[in-house]
Design a protein around this motif. Structure first.
Motif, mmCIF file in Angstrom:
data_model
loop_
_atom_site.group_PDB
_atom_site.id
_atom_site.type_symbol
_atom_site.label_atom_id
_atom_site.label_comp_id
_atom_site.label_asym_id
_atom_site.label_seq_id
_atom_site.Cartn_x
_atom_site.Cartn_y
_atom_site.Cartn_z
ATOM 1 N N ALA A 135 29.727 44.877 38.959
ATOM 2 C CA ALA A 135 30.436 43.590 39.059
ATOM 3 C C ALA A 135 31.283 43.484 40.289
ATOM 4 N N PRO A 136 31.563 42.337 40.915
ATOM 5 C CA PRO A 136 32.303 42.023 42.152
ATOM 6 C C PRO A 136 33.740 42.537 42.062
ATOM 7 N N PHE A 137 34.172 42.748 40.990
ATOM 8 C CA PHE A 137 35.637 43.336 40.910
ATOM 9 C C PHE A 137 35.974 44.737 41.164
ATOM 10 N N GLY A 138 34.824 45.578 41.334
ATOM 11 C CA GLY A 138 34.999 46.996 41.762
ATOM 12 C C GLY A 138 34.076 47.872 41.566
ATOM 13 N N ASP A 139 34.023 49.185 42.160
ATOM 14 C CA ASP A 139 32.906 49.988 42.039
ATOM 15 C C ASP A 139 32.854 50.650 40.729
ATOM 16 N N SER A 140 31.488 50.920 40.227
ATOM 17 C CA SER A 140 31.427 51.319 38.934
ATOM 18 C C SER A 140 31.769 50.474 37.803
ATOM 19 N N LEU A 141 31.913 49.278 38.053
ATOM 20 C CA LEU A 141 32.503 48.245 37.010
ATOM 21 C C LEU A 141 31.412 47.324 36.705
ATOM 22 N N TYR A 142 31.103 47.392 35.208
ATOM 23 C CA TYR A 142 30.065 46.500 34.846
ATOM 24 C C TYR A 142 30.580 45.176 34.140
ATOM 25 N N ASP A 143 31.846 45.263 33.705
ATOM 26 C CA ASP A 143 32.610 44.011 33.137
ATOM 27 C C ASP A 143 34.006 43.858 33.832
ATOM 28 N N ASN A 144 34.614 42.974 33.545
ATOM 29 C CA ASN A 144 35.797 42.573 33.895
ATOM 30 C C ASN A 144 36.823 43.324 33.457
ATOM 31 N N PRO A 145 37.619 44.035 34.058
ATOM 32 C CA PRO A 145 38.643 44.920 34.025
ATOM 33 C C PRO A 145 40.123 44.402 33.337
ATOM 34 N N SER A 146 40.298 42.949 33.662
ATOM 35 C CA SER A 146 41.581 42.486 33.145
ATOM 36 C C SER A 146 41.497 40.963 33.138
ATOM 37 N N SER A 147 40.565 40.631 32.076
ATOM 38 C CA SER A 147 40.627 39.061 32.004
ATOM 39 C C SER A 147 41.631 38.691 31.262
ATOM 40 N N ASN A 148 42.218 37.456 31.703
ATOM 41 C CA ASN A 148 43.530 36.969 31.007
ATOM 42 C C ASN A 148 44.680 38.124 30.965
ATOM 43 N N VAL A 149 44.695 38.959 31.939
ATOM 44 C CA VAL A 149 45.916 39.741 32.126
ATOM 45 C C VAL A 149 46.037 40.202 33.718
ATOM 46 N N ARG A 152 24.718 52.736 58.198
ATOM 47 C CA ARG A 152 25.558 51.751 56.752
ATOM 48 C C ARG A 152 26.676 51.288 57.602
ATOM 49 N N ASP A 153 26.666 49.989 57.292
ATOM 50 C CA ASP A 153 28.098 49.100 58.046
ATOM 51 C C ASP A 153 29.435 49.607 57.118
ATOM 52 N N PRO A 154 30.333 50.167 57.997
ATOM 53 C CA PRO A 154 31.546 50.657 57.228
ATOM 54 C C PRO A 154 32.080 49.471 56.485
ATOM 55 N N ARG A 155 31.818 48.237 56.701
ATOM 56 C CA ARG A 155 32.597 47.239 55.846
ATOM 57 C C ARG A 155 31.953 47.141 54.228
ATOM 58 N N ILE A 156 30.820 47.680 54.256
ATOM 59 C CA ILE A 156 30.142 47.754 52.945
ATOM 60 C C ILE A 156 31.315 48.134 51.917
ATOM 61 N N ARG A 157 31.986 49.251 52.088
ATOM 62 C CA ARG A 157 32.615 49.810 50.896
ATOM 63 C C ARG A 157 34.049 48.872 50.621
ATOM 64 N N HIS A 158 34.107 48.099 51.385
ATOM 65 C CA HIS A 158 35.405 46.891 51.229
ATOM 66 C C HIS A 158 34.712 45.948 50.652
ATOM 67 N N MET A 159 33.645 45.301 51.018
ATOM 68 C CA MET A 159 33.244 44.168 50.553
ATOM 69 C C MET A 159 32.276 44.174 49.214
ATOM 70 N N LEU A 160 31.606 45.195 49.108
ATOM 71 C CA LEU A 160 30.500 45.085 48.209
ATOM 72 C C LEU A 160 30.989 46.257 46.949
ATOM 73 N N SER A 161 30.395 46.287 45.935
ATOM 74 C CA SER A 161 30.599 47.177 44.889
ATOM 75 C C SER A 161 29.341 48.138 44.527
#
Length: 551
Positions: free
Chosen positions: A343-357, A296-305
């Motif tokens: 979602a690209p915004f973070g691990d175990s996230l399936y929705d946007n955590p802070s839209s418009n905030v 496993r590429d160690p960059r994966i935990r920083h780049m992908l979710s």
């Protein structure tokens, strides 16, 4: 392109002095100068670059499978996944908009005023930005308007072939170098440092940026009989020397317009999901031949979710295939819900955590409100050099540049400080020396010139450009007809594992996509006669191969 003329006329009216000088004096606004100094115009030009690229990345990012749509029933998105387009729309036309409207006459203004004031550093930097923007515009669209781009008193603007544009970019680069190397600046004028929030007025770095543009320009012609790898290597060697030369556009994230387009606040990537291709490049499947922790590429935990469920054998990293969506997107099964692609915004996230905030620390990698938007990097240049050396059959030099390119991307992720206090790209701790060494010594990375392949170079370049280098990655994929042109040395596909969509858009008539259509609102509305001349009114125009990839 009719709007070019309108903008020029309005600009000209603002600067008229004869005949109505007193009227303009009475109605002038000291807070909005009519003849601004280049130092106050230049920052807006830098800010316009990521707007064009990031807007269009939502579409060409699907062609290159950086990401795809999460829901297979979202018709418009699926069509882009399948290499189609949206008709009668400006979608995928924002680089075009920035070249001709956002930066176009403004860069010309900086050049003209800079010459008059002896601000040679501004003149040189403006030429560099013109070269860069025309380069990415022609790489995306093919034939574009160049020689008549800002011609006055006309409603029809002639399209030029890419051979003309490529030479024009080189000419702009020559002009940039000429002015950036001048030292006889007007001592009473504002210096480039006042308006340059990328390099702080460091002309040596601007010169290296110009050589990096030339390296791209020459390397894209790899399929031509006159391709010269020696020139590519020369320009690479004259360009970026470390990650300190990376061209990064920062964001202050204090309001919508100065916040990263990819961040949670602006909510432009909520329905995007990382592709299976990038996941398999980084979990060991494609480069090492086996998906396991050791590979496993160690960059994966920083780049992908990562998804909530981590029992799939690669730590929970999942991706989607183009047009297929996430099979678990709408499921009600509790286990399968946890297996959705995050979602690209973070691990175990399936929705946007802070839209418009604006939420400090929300987001991940380049998908944060206050994360930089890379324009060009040292790692990218090293991979270009590696490819050129490989084509030259100088495999030792290719191996050296390839290895340095991987290291440079590790350094890019590990960078501890960013311009204007922008967020670091790594989450938690940076990649350790041990993790880096284990990866470089593992099955993903070649350590012998005898075993190095073009596939190794281009796959690592794809990883290093993922999430930001969309136009360059698309140029690469098209040069190899996606995964259909093999490495001459090995006979193997260069983009092995890059799987074409199971269904190609009906717009394509069975062909692959090779260009973006010209911007609808400026060309199909005002410039149709010229579009008819070049064949752009055809429904499958976007499948016509661009000149730079042809023999």
């Amino acid at each position: 392109m009719r709007k070019h003329t309108i903008i020029f006329i309005i600009f000209g009216l603002l600067t008229i002095t004869a005949g109505c000088k007193k009227w303009l004096d009475v109605n002038s606004d000291p807070d909005t100068p009519q003849n601004p100094d280049p130092s106050s115009v230049f920052p807006t030009q830098l800010a316009g670059i990521p707007r064009g690229i990031q807007f269009d990345a939502r579409y060409i990012g699907r062609y290159i499978q950086n990401w795809n749509t999460d829901l297979s029933t979202r018709t418009a998105d699926v069509n882009w996944d399948q290499m189609g387009y949206t008709g009668s729309s400006d979608t995928n036309g924002d680089i075009w908009r920035q070249v001709y409207f956002g930066l176009g006459q403004n860069l010309n203004y900086i050049i003209d005023v800079g010459r008059a004031k002896g601000q040679w550093d501004y003149v040189g930097a403006a030429y560099a930005l013109k070269a860069y923007m025309f380069q990415i515009c022609t790489d995306q669209h093919g034939e574009i308007i160049f020689t008549e781009a800002f011609k006055e008193n006309t409603a029809i603007f002639r399209f030029d072939g890419q051979d003309t544009v490529y030479q024009g970019v080189r000419n702009y680069c020559d002009s940039a170098l000429l002015y950036l190397q001048r030292t006889d600046l007007n001592p009473s004028s504002n210096k480039l440092s006042r308006g340059d929030f990328v390099y702080g007025g460091n002309t040596a770095r601007w010169i290296r940026f110009v050589y990096a543009i030339l390296a791209h320009n020459y390397n894209h012609l790899s399929n031509k009989s006159f391709y010269d790898p020696n020139k590519v290597i020369e320009f690479c060697d004259k360009s970026f020397q470390s990650i300190d030369d990376d061209f990064l556009i920062p964001f202050d994230a204090s309001k919508n317009d100065d916040s990263n387009f990819f961040g949670p606040y602006r909510n432009n990537l909520t329905n995007f999901r990382q592709s299976n291709f990038i996941v398999q490049l980084m979990d060991g499947t494609l480069l090492a031949g086996a998906r396991s922790y050791v590979n496993r590429d160690p960059r994966i935990r920083h780049m992908l979710s990562v998804s909530q469920d981590t029992t799939n054998g690669n730590g929970g990293y999942r991706g989607v295939s183009p047009g297929a969506g996430d099979p678990n997107f709408s499921t009600t099964d509790s286990l399968r819900k946890r297996q959705r692609v995050a979602a690209p915004f973070g691990d175990s996230l399936y929705d946007n955590p802070s839209s418009n905030v604006f939420t400090p620390n929300a987001g991940k990698y380049l998908f944060r409100d206050k994360a930089v938007s890379p324009v060009m990097t040292y790692a990218e240049i090293l991979f270009i050099k590696a490819e050129a050396a490989y084509r030259k059959k100088d495999y030792a030099t290719a191996l050296d540049a390839y290895t340095k390119g991987i290291n440079a991307h590790f350094d890019f992720i590990n960078r501890g400080t960013m311009p204007r206090g922008n967020d670091k790209l790594y989450k938690g701790d940076p990649i350790s020396v041990q993790q880096r060494n284990e990866y470089l010594g593992g099955a993903n990375v070649k350590r012998s010139a005898a075993t190095l392949t073009l596939r190794d170079i281009m796959m690592q370049k794809y990883i290093a450009l993922w999430g930001w280098g969309f136009v360059e990655t698309w140029a690469d994929l098209r040069r190899f007809a996606y995964n259909q042109v093999p490495d001459e040395r090995t006979g193997q596909p260069v983009y092995q594992g890059f799987t074409l969509p199971a269904t190609i858009s009906a717009d394509n008539q069975g062909k692959l996509v090779y260009r973006a259509r010209p911007r609808f609102n400026s060309e199909y509305v005002w410039n149709r006669d010229e579009l008819s001349r070049i064949g752009a009114l055809a429904g499958d125009y976007h499948t016509k191969p661009v000149w730079f990839i042809l023999p």
